[in-house]
Write an enzyme that holds these catalytic residues in place. Structure first.
Site: not given
Ligand SMILES: NC(=O)c1ccc[n+]([C@@H]2O[C@H](COP(=O)([O-])OP(=O)(O)OC[C@H]3O[C@@H](n4cnc5c(N)ncnc54)[C@H](OP(=O)(O)O)[C@@H]3O)[C@@H](O)[C@H]2O)c1
Length: 265
Positions: A53, A120, A97
């Site tokens: 990313k 996200d 994450q």
């Protein structure tokens, strides 16, 4: 029938090239888009995802930073970091994450993310909007699957999509995304899981089969209809005598039927 491989790398490059001028336009207006990632511990898959990313951000001019904490970091410490990033105007997007270490309640940490920065699509508010078909940030992996289908010429409209896996990260939001009454979706969706009797009876009826199971080799040749489009979301370690260690993108057994279908690399 020979297999047509969907070139995920080429599609990813295409997406980045489309984003590049949008980032430049923001910068020209004095806005430096910024993405912060919180990475707890050093799980190799998570480290690799976050590194990817950050690399893509750098490639197209998005400012990015990984905020790392040790695996033993307390839940409160992680939440404090999330709140600090929420409050910093430099960061327009924030990714935590997953998975987080076992001693941390993921739901509590995700709930601490500012929904306005939840790029996200993990926050309950984002997922609720997704369910209701309201504008929101889309979760990355389900959105990636949708983009692979649409951009490879296999739009899900009117198709029967069978998703193996019902996690909050992949299976559930993908089902919701693809069932929406809108372009790039409008599919009939079946979701399978560990309590599904006779999994093959469902997978064999799929025009599009998505494997998001978390276990290599769970889908075998006999479970795939000839001509079906197959998206393998799984990234699972499999033994390979020719290499020291392997993380293979495969929930699929390597099989003639699978090869005859459309596989992601
Ligand atoms: N490519 C990417 O960007 C990306 C991103 C995220 C995840 N992944 C990978 O995608 C895979 C799935 O991730 P996840 O987070 O969704 O995993 P997860 O949270 O472990 O969920 C796995 C799901 O698969 C179901 N399942 C397990 N064995 C099954 C079987 N034999 N038949 C039918 N369903 C079965 C489970 O059912 P139950 O609910 O009944 O337990 C569960 O819903 C993993 O390999 C992960 O590494 C890839």
């Amino acid at each position: 029938m020979t297999a047509e491989i969907i070139d995920g790398q080429a599609i990813a490059t295409q997406v980045l090239e489309e984003l590049r001028p949008r980032v430049q336009a923001l910068r020209a207006r004095g806005v430096a888009p910024g993405l912060a990632a919180v990475l707890v511990g050093d799980d190799p898959a998570s480290v690799a995802y976050v590194r990817g990313k950050m690399r893509d951000c750098a490639e197209i001019g998005i400012t990015s930073e990984t905020f790392r904490l040790p695996a033993a970091a307390s839940q409160q410490h992680i939440i404090d970091l999330v709140r600090k990033i929420n409050a910093d105007p430099a960061w327009h997007g924030l990714i935590v994450q997953l998975p987080l270490p076992a001693h941390v309640d993921e739901e509590t940490v995700i709930a601490a993310i500012d929904p306005a920065r939840d790029v996200d699509g993990a926050h309950p508010q984002s997922q609720g909007c997704l369910l209701r078909g309201l504008p929101t940030f889309l979760p990355a992996t389900p959105h990636g699957v949708q983009q692979l289908l649409v951009r490879s010429g296999h739009p899900p409209e009117g198709k029967h999509v069978v998703i193996c896996g019902r996690s909050n990260l992949v299976g559930k939001p993908l089902a919701v995304l693809l069932m929406q009454k809108r372009p790039g979706a409008n599919a009939t969706v079946t979701v399978c899981h560990t309590a599904t009797p006779d999994l093959a009876a469902h997978t064999l009826r799929a025009d599009i089969l998505v494997a998001a199971i978390g276990r290599a080799g769970a889908i075998t040749a006999e479970m795939v209809r000839e001509g079906a489009v197959v998206i393998d979301v799984g990234i699972n370690p499999v033994p390979d005598a020719t290499r020291k260690s392997v993380v293979a993108p495969s929930a699929l057994a390597n099989s003639p039927n699978a090869r005859r279908s459309h596989l992601t690399p």
